[in-house]
Design a protein around this motif. Structure first.
Motif, PDB file in Angstrom:
ATOM      1  N   THR A   1      16.370 -18.173  10.765  1.00 21.75           N
ATOM      2  CA  THR A   1      15.036 -18.754  10.645  1.00 21.75           C
ATOM      3  C   THR A   1      14.376 -18.129   9.427  1.00 21.75           C
ATOM      4  N   PRO A   2      13.995 -18.942   8.457  1.00 21.77           N
ATOM      5  CA  PRO A   2      13.407 -18.380   7.240  1.00 21.77           C
ATOM      6  C   PRO A   2      12.053 -17.715   7.500  1.00 21.77           C
ATOM      7  N   ALA A   3      11.754 -16.750   6.669  1.00 17.14           N
ATOM      8  CA  ALA A   3      10.467 -16.063   6.762  1.00 17.14           C
ATOM      9  C   ALA A   3       9.344 -17.023   6.394  1.00 17.14           C
ATOM     10  N   VAL A   4       8.230 -16.861   7.058  1.00 18.75           N
ATOM     11  CA  VAL A   4       7.030 -17.624   6.748  1.00 18.75           C
ATOM     12  C   VAL A   4       6.102 -16.682   5.994  1.00 18.75           C
ATOM     13  N   PRO A   5       5.608 -17.104   4.832  1.00 19.61           N
ATOM     14  CA  PRO A   5       4.728 -16.199   4.078  1.00 19.61           C
ATOM     15  C   PRO A   5       3.529 -15.769   4.916  1.00 19.61           C
ATOM     16  N   ARG A   6       3.171 -14.531   4.798  1.00 18.64           N
ATOM     17  CA  ARG A   6       2.024 -13.991   5.516  1.00 18.64           C
ATOM     18  C   ARG A   6       0.833 -13.890   4.573  1.00 18.64           C
ATOM     19  N   LYS A   7      -0.325 -14.201   5.098  1.00 15.89           N
ATOM     20  CA  LYS A   7      -1.544 -14.037   4.324  1.00 15.89           C
ATOM     21  C   LYS A   7      -1.848 -12.538   4.233  1.00 15.89           C
ATOM     22  N   ALA A   8      -2.491 -12.146   3.164  1.00 11.93           N
ATOM     23  CA  ALA A   8      -2.903 -10.751   3.043  1.00 11.93           C
ATOM     24  C   ALA A   8      -3.918 -10.443   4.134  1.00 11.93           C
ATOM     25  N   ALA A   9      -3.846  -9.263   4.667  1.00 10.16           N
ATOM     26  CA  ALA A   9      -4.785  -8.857   5.712  1.00 10.16           C
ATOM     27  C   ALA A   9      -6.187  -8.724   5.141  1.00 10.16           C
ATOM     28  N   GLU A  10      -7.144  -9.255   5.865  1.00 12.05           N
ATOM     29  CA  GLU A  10      -8.538  -9.015   5.501  1.00 12.05           C
ATOM     30  C   GLU A  10      -8.941  -7.720   6.186  1.00 12.05           C
ATOM     31  N   ILE A  11      -9.320  -6.754   5.404  1.00 11.56           N
ATOM     32  CA  ILE A  11      -9.681  -5.435   5.942  1.00 11.56           C
ATOM     33  C   ILE A  11     -11.129  -5.150   5.594  1.00 11.56           C
ATOM     34  N   ARG A  12     -11.887  -4.785   6.570  1.00 13.86           N
ATOM     35  CA  ARG A  12     -13.291  -4.389   6.355  1.00 13.86           C
ATOM     36  C   ARG A  12     -13.427  -2.937   6.752  1.00 13.86           C
ATOM     37  N   TRP A  13     -13.583  -2.094   5.766  1.00 17.30           N
ATOM     38  CA  TRP A  13     -13.736  -0.656   6.012  1.00 17.30           C
ATOM     39  C   TRP A  13     -15.186  -0.414   6.382  1.00 17.30           C
ATOM     40  N   LEU A  14     -15.410   0.133   7.541  1.00 23.33           N
ATOM     41  CA  LEU A  14     -16.767   0.331   8.045  1.00 23.33           C
ATOM     42  C   LEU A  14     -17.090   1.818   8.147  1.00 23.33           C
ATOM     43  N   GLY A  15     -18.258   2.174   7.691  1.00 20.06           N
ATOM     44  CA  GLY A  15     -18.736   3.541   7.852  1.00 20.06           C
ATOM     45  C   GLY A  15     -18.071   4.550   6.949  1.00 20.06           C
ATOM     46  N   VAL A  16     -17.336   4.080   5.952  1.00 19.96           N
ATOM     47  CA  VAL A  16     -16.658   4.996   5.043  1.00 19.96           C
ATOM     48  C   VAL A  16     -16.891   4.512   3.625  1.00 19.96           C
ATOM     49  N   GLU A  17     -17.194   5.431   2.735  1.00 11.54           N
ATOM     50  CA  GLU A  17     -17.342   5.079   1.327  1.00 11.54           C
ATOM     51  C   GLU A  17     -15.980   4.890   0.691  1.00 11.54           C
ATOM     52  N   HIS A  18     -15.798   3.787  -0.052  1.00 11.84           N
ATOM     53  CA  HIS A  18     -14.533   3.541  -0.765  1.00 11.84           C
ATOM     54  C   HIS A  18     -14.812   3.294  -2.210  1.00 11.84           C
TER      55      HIS A  18
END
Length: 189
Positions: A172-189
Motif C-alpha cells: 500500500t503506497p504511502a499517503v503524503p502527510r500534511k505538516a503538523a500545525e503546532i501552536r507553542w503556548l506559554g513559551v517564548e520562541h
C-alpha cells in the motif's frame, strides 16, 4: 522492526490474500493491544474475533443495509451510495479476520480506551507482516441492538473498533502527510 519504522510505514490495507490468520497470531496482536494505556487503568475492553467467512459476509451485508437505511437523505456522496448498493462490495475487503475491540463500560473514555488498544494492535500487526484497517462502515450496525444480538454480546458491551486483519495482497503506497500545525503556548520562541 523498530517502533519508528512501524509508525511511519503502517498503512490501511484494503486488499488481502485468502491466507488465514492463525489463532496464535491473533492472540499475539490482542496481547499487544492490552498493553495500551486506559483511563484510570481500568482496562475495560473485550475482544470479539470473527474468522468465519460466512459470518463476515453476513456482517458486511447487514452493515451496508443499516448504513443505507439510517443515513439521512443527501448525506451519502454519490460514490458512497453506489458503493454501498453494490452487492459485491465487501466492507472487509476479503480479510480473513475481524477483531472487534469493545468497551465493557459506556463511560466518557470508552472510545479513547479502545482506540488506544486498536493503535497498538495495528502497529503490532504491521510489525508481524500483517495488514489491518479500521472499518468505519461496520461501526453503526455492530453498535446496534441487532448487531450485538448477532454477535451474541451483552447489551452492556460497547463495540468501538472493528479492525480487519490479514495478509496484504500487495503493498500500500504511502499517503503524503500534511505538516503538523503546532501552536507553542506559554513559551517564548
Amino acid at each position: 522492526m523498530d517502533l519508528k519504522d512501524a509508525i511511519y510505514n503502517r498503512r490501511a490495507v484494503r486488499a488481502y490474500t485468502r491466507e488465514a490468520v492463525g489463532e496464535s497470531a491473533l492472540r499475539d496482536l490482542i496481547d499487544a493491544a492490552i498493553q495500551a494505556p486506559s483511563a484510570m487503568n481500568a482496562q475495560p475492553w473485550v475482544f470479539c474475533v470473527v474468522r468465519d467467512a460466512t459470518m463476515l459476509a453476513d456482517i458486511s451485508r447487514r452493515a451496508k443495509e443499516h448504513m443505507l437505511a439510517n443515513t439521512p437523505a443527501g448525506l451519502l456522496s454519490h460514490h458512497l451510495d453506489l458503493t454501498l448498493h453494490d452487492p459485491t462490495f465487501d466492507i472487509f475487503y476479503g480479510a480473513p479476520a475481524l477483531v472487534l475491540i469493545c468497551s465493557t463500560t459506556d463511560n466518557a473514555w470508552a472510545v479513547e480506551n479502545c482506540a488506544l488498544a486498536a493503535g497498538n494492535l495495528m502497529l503490532a500487526a504491521h510489525a508481524a507482516g500483517l495488514g489491518t484497517c479500521w472499518i468505519g462502515f461496520a461501526q453503526s450496525w455492530l453498535r446496534s441492538t441487532e448487531g450485538k444480538a448477532f454477535l451474541r454480546v451483552p447489551l452492556t458491551i460497547q463495540p468501538v473498533a472493528p479492525i480487519i486483519v490479514g495478509h496484504p495482497a500487495g503493498s500500500t503506497p504511502a499517503v503524503p502527510r500534511k505538516a503538523a500545525e503546532i501552536r507553542w503556548l506559554g513559551v517564548e520562541h
